[in-house]
Motif scaffolding. Structure first.
Motif, mmCIF file in Angstrom:
data_model
loop_
_atom_site.group_PDB
_atom_site.id
_atom_site.type_symbol
_atom_site.label_atom_id
_atom_site.label_comp_id
_atom_site.label_asym_id
_atom_site.label_seq_id
_atom_site.Cartn_x
_atom_site.Cartn_y
_atom_site.Cartn_z
ATOM 1 N N GLN B 185 0.826 -1.209 0.000
ATOM 2 C CA GLN B 185 0.000 0.000 0.000
ATOM 3 C C GLN B 185 0.862 1.262 0.000
ATOM 4 O O GLN B 185 0.554 2.242 -0.680
ATOM 5 C CB GLN B 185 -0.958 -0.017 1.185
ATOM 6 C CG GLN B 185 -2.132 -0.962 0.908
ATOM 7 C CD GLN B 185 -2.971 -1.250 2.138
ATOM 8 O OE1 GLN B 185 -2.579 -0.949 3.261
ATOM 9 N NE2 GLN B 185 -4.131 -1.861 1.921
ATOM 10 N N ALA B 186 1.977 1.202 0.746
ATOM 11 C CA ALA B 186 2.889 2.356 0.767
ATOM 12 C C ALA B 186 3.538 2.536 -0.609
ATOM 13 O O ALA B 186 3.688 3.661 -1.105
ATOM 14 C CB ALA B 186 3.955 2.163 1.843
ATOM 15 N N LYS B 188 2.275 1.635 -3.439
ATOM 16 C CA LYS B 188 1.251 2.119 -4.362
ATOM 17 C C LYS B 188 1.172 3.649 -4.305
ATOM 18 O O LYS B 188 1.119 4.314 -5.335
ATOM 19 C CB LYS B 188 -0.095 1.493 -3.983
ATOM 20 C CG LYS B 188 -1.241 1.876 -4.883
ATOM 21 C CD LYS B 188 -2.474 1.072 -4.540
ATOM 22 C CE LYS B 188 -3.673 1.569 -5.311
ATOM 23 N NZ LYS B 188 -4.850 0.716 -5.093
ATOM 24 N N LYS B 189 1.215 4.160 -3.104
ATOM 25 C CA LYS B 189 1.171 5.606 -2.917
ATOM 26 C C LYS B 189 2.402 6.255 -3.559
ATOM 27 O O LYS B 189 2.299 7.256 -4.275
ATOM 28 C CB LYS B 189 1.146 5.915 -1.417
ATOM 29 C CG LYS B 189 0.275 7.086 -1.070
ATOM 30 C CD LYS B 189 0.035 7.116 0.408
ATOM 31 C CE LYS B 189 -0.340 8.508 0.850
ATOM 32 N NZ LYS B 189 -0.147 8.635 2.305
ATOM 33 N N GLU B 190 3.554 5.659 -3.270
ATOM 34 C CA GLU B 190 4.814 6.170 -3.825
ATOM 35 C C GLU B 190 4.770 6.157 -5.354
ATOM 36 O O GLU B 190 5.146 7.130 -6.014
ATOM 37 C CB GLU B 190 5.980 5.302 -3.311
ATOM 38 C CG GLU B 190 7.347 5.599 -3.910
ATOM 39 C CD GLU B 190 7.987 6.869 -3.373
ATOM 40 O OE1 GLU B 190 7.331 7.582 -2.583
ATOM 41 O OE2 GLU B 190 9.136 7.144 -3.762
ATOM 42 N N TRP B 192 2.153 6.223 -7.403
ATOM 43 C CA TRP B 192 1.218 7.183 -8.012
ATOM 44 C C TRP B 192 1.554 8.646 -7.708
ATOM 45 O O TRP B 192 0.870 9.561 -8.162
ATOM 46 C CB TRP B 192 -0.222 6.857 -7.605
ATOM 47 C CG TRP B 192 -0.727 5.661 -8.344
ATOM 48 C CD1 TRP B 192 -0.897 4.396 -7.841
ATOM 49 C CD2 TRP B 192 -1.079 5.584 -9.726
ATOM 50 N NE1 TRP B 192 -1.338 3.549 -8.831
ATOM 51 C CE2 TRP B 192 -1.458 4.255 -9.993
ATOM 52 C CE3 TRP B 192 -1.105 6.521 -10.780
ATOM 53 C CZ2 TRP B 192 -1.864 3.827 -11.267
ATOM 54 C CZ3 TRP B 192 -1.518 6.088 -12.041
ATOM 55 C CH2 TRP B 192 -1.889 4.766 -12.277
ATOM 56 N N THR B 193 2.591 8.862 -6.869
ATOM 57 C CA THR B 193 2.968 10.260 -6.616
ATOM 58 C C THR B 193 4.395 10.563 -7.047
ATOM 59 O O THR B 193 4.765 11.709 -7.226
ATOM 60 C CB THR B 193 2.861 10.614 -5.111
ATOM 61 O OG1 THR B 193 3.592 9.626 -4.366
ATOM 62 C CG2 THR B 193 1.425 10.638 -4.646
ATOM 63 N N GLY B 269 -10.132 0.839 -5.169
ATOM 64 C CA GLY B 269 -10.022 1.104 -3.740
ATOM 65 C C GLY B 269 -10.936 0.265 -2.848
ATOM 66 O O GLY B 269 -10.867 0.368 -1.635
#
Ligand code: FES
Lengths: 131, 292
Positions: B185-186, B188-190, B192-193, B269
């Motif tokens: 999950q971390a 995924k955030k990394e 997409w940003t 999500g």
């Protein structure tokens, strides 16, 4: 080991290409030839330069996707081996390696080291192989 | 200890002494040759470095008996579907499925489907479903190019691979899998940003292609972890360390887990919904498999 590369760069089918030199200082002899290109592309990407396009898929010597013409030989110095199964220990520290796409009129360059092989696919589809 | 620090050794010295080099060569010659190419060491003379690698998904897209997915007209063949192999497709066993699907199933079922839709029923490219799908792909491509972060796609791809390798390989624990879920999950955030995809969408762009795939792999990786967490037994390529016999063999729980887990997508999500497809054995009895 240190490796000097001369790599064919060509933006697309309709643009003229040329050999561009790159230097890699930290190549491990256990890397495959394609992993060495991953390292090159990583550093190009970080610098904001266009990474080198090259074909690959399974990276375990099965699929036949990887190509490259290395020092004037298809797949490099070994016989009966794909490029993904070629390892940097086949080269020496300080070597200059020239990498080109497979050049043939039937296989136009799409970009850099990637060529359009659909002519070959058509031969296979018509049953032209192994018959 | 090998350079990687990960390998255990498989030594053929005794086998060579017992059966002779010729016999071993006849049995494993091509594998030994591959090994020598990759490692630069001669396995006839030095013990081989081995490691239980991650074994892919052990599953695939849900299909019916005709190999059609839940989308009418979309067929999935070979390893891309879930149908024949169950919990274990190790070795080259999945080749069987490619051959069986390609030779024996699809030539008959696809024709049947095509006959029902008829030649005139082509799906028009201005249909709302087509437009929606096309628009989604465009939006994702633009989004990936617009992030302009600092980390190359390949690096994030490898990071995902390491998480799966470490926590969702042949041998898993609830604790490790929970940690893997957080890490994915971390990541995924990394992704997409902070992913860095150069170039544009109007030219051959391998990094962009890879980014689209890695976006999928992140979803799939998390689903594999969820599935491994859900299955409180050991079975095939899924060895949950909590579930083993006193002598370390896989311990199945047929009363509660003799089913295929078909996970149903619920939208971005949202957690997937588990559909259980019960496994019924008419001609064979379920037994314990012994590798000894
Ligand atoms: S990448 Fe498949 S054979 Fe080299």
């Amino acid at each position: 080991m240190k490796i000097n590369l001369k790599v064919w760069r060509q933006k697309n089918t309709n643009t003229a290409g040329k050999l561009v030199e790159y230097q890699l200082d930290n190549v491990s002899e256990d890397m495959s030839f394609l992993e060495m290109f991953d390292v090159l592309n990583d550093s190009l990407t970080r610098k904001g330069e266009d990474p080198v396009t090259f074909d690959h898929d399974c990276r375990e010597g099965i699929c036949g996707m990887c190509s490259m013409y290395i020092n004037g030989r298809a797949h490099g110095p070994q016989t009966g081996a794909t490029t993904c199964q070629l390892h940097m220990r086949s080269f020496n520290d300080g070597d200059t390696i020239v990498v080109e796409p497979w050049r043939a009129r039937a296989f136009p360059v799409i970009k850099d080291l990637m060529v359009d092989r659909s002519a070959f696919d058509r031969i296979i589809q018509s049953g032209g192989m192994y018959r | 200890m090998s350079k990687t620090g990960l390998a255990v050794y498989l030594d053929f010295a005794d086998a060579i002494k017992r059966d002779g080099r010729k016999t071993i060569e006849a049995k494993y010659g091509n594998l030994f040759e591959m090994y020598e190419k990759i490692t630069g060491e001669n396995p006839y003379e030095l013990p081989m470095m081995i490691y239980p690698a991650v074994h892919y998904t052990m599953g695939g897209l849900w299909v019916d008996y005709n190999l059609m997915t839940t989308i009418p007209g979309l067929y999935a063949l070979g390893e891309a579907n879930f149908s024949d192999h169950g919990a274990n497709r190790l070795g080259a066993s999945a080749l069987m499925q490619g051959l069986a699907d390609g030779y024996f199933v699809i030539p008959y079922t696809i024709g049947d489907y095509l006959a029902t839709i008829g030649p005139a029923d082509k799906i028009p490219v201005d249909s709302p479903a087509f437009k929606e799908a096309e628009q989604k792909v465009h939006a994702q491509v633009e989004q990936l190019l617009a992030i302009k972060g600092t980390r190359p796609v390949d690096e994030l791809h490898k990071e995902l691979g390491h998480i799966m390798w470490e926590y969702c390989g042949m041998s898993r624990t609830a604790e490790g899998l929970k940690l893997a879920k957080q890490k994915i999950q971390a990541l995924k955030k990394e992704f997409w940003t902070n992913v860095k995809v150069l170039g544009d969408s109007e030219e051959m762009n391998q990094a962009l292609e890879q980014a689209s795939r890695v976006a999928d792999f992140i979803e799939l990786g998390e689903l594999m972890v969820d599935d491994a967490l859900n299955r409180e037994e050991s079975c095939g390529g899924h060895f949950r360390e909590e579930h083993q016999t006193p002598d370390g063999e896989a311990l199945r729980d047929d009363a509660n887990f003799a089913y295929v887990a078909a996970w149903e997508y619920q939208g971005e999500g949202k957690p997937e919904v588990l559909n259980k497809e019960v496994l019924e054995f008419e001609n064979v009895k379920l037994t314990q498999r012994s590798y000894k």
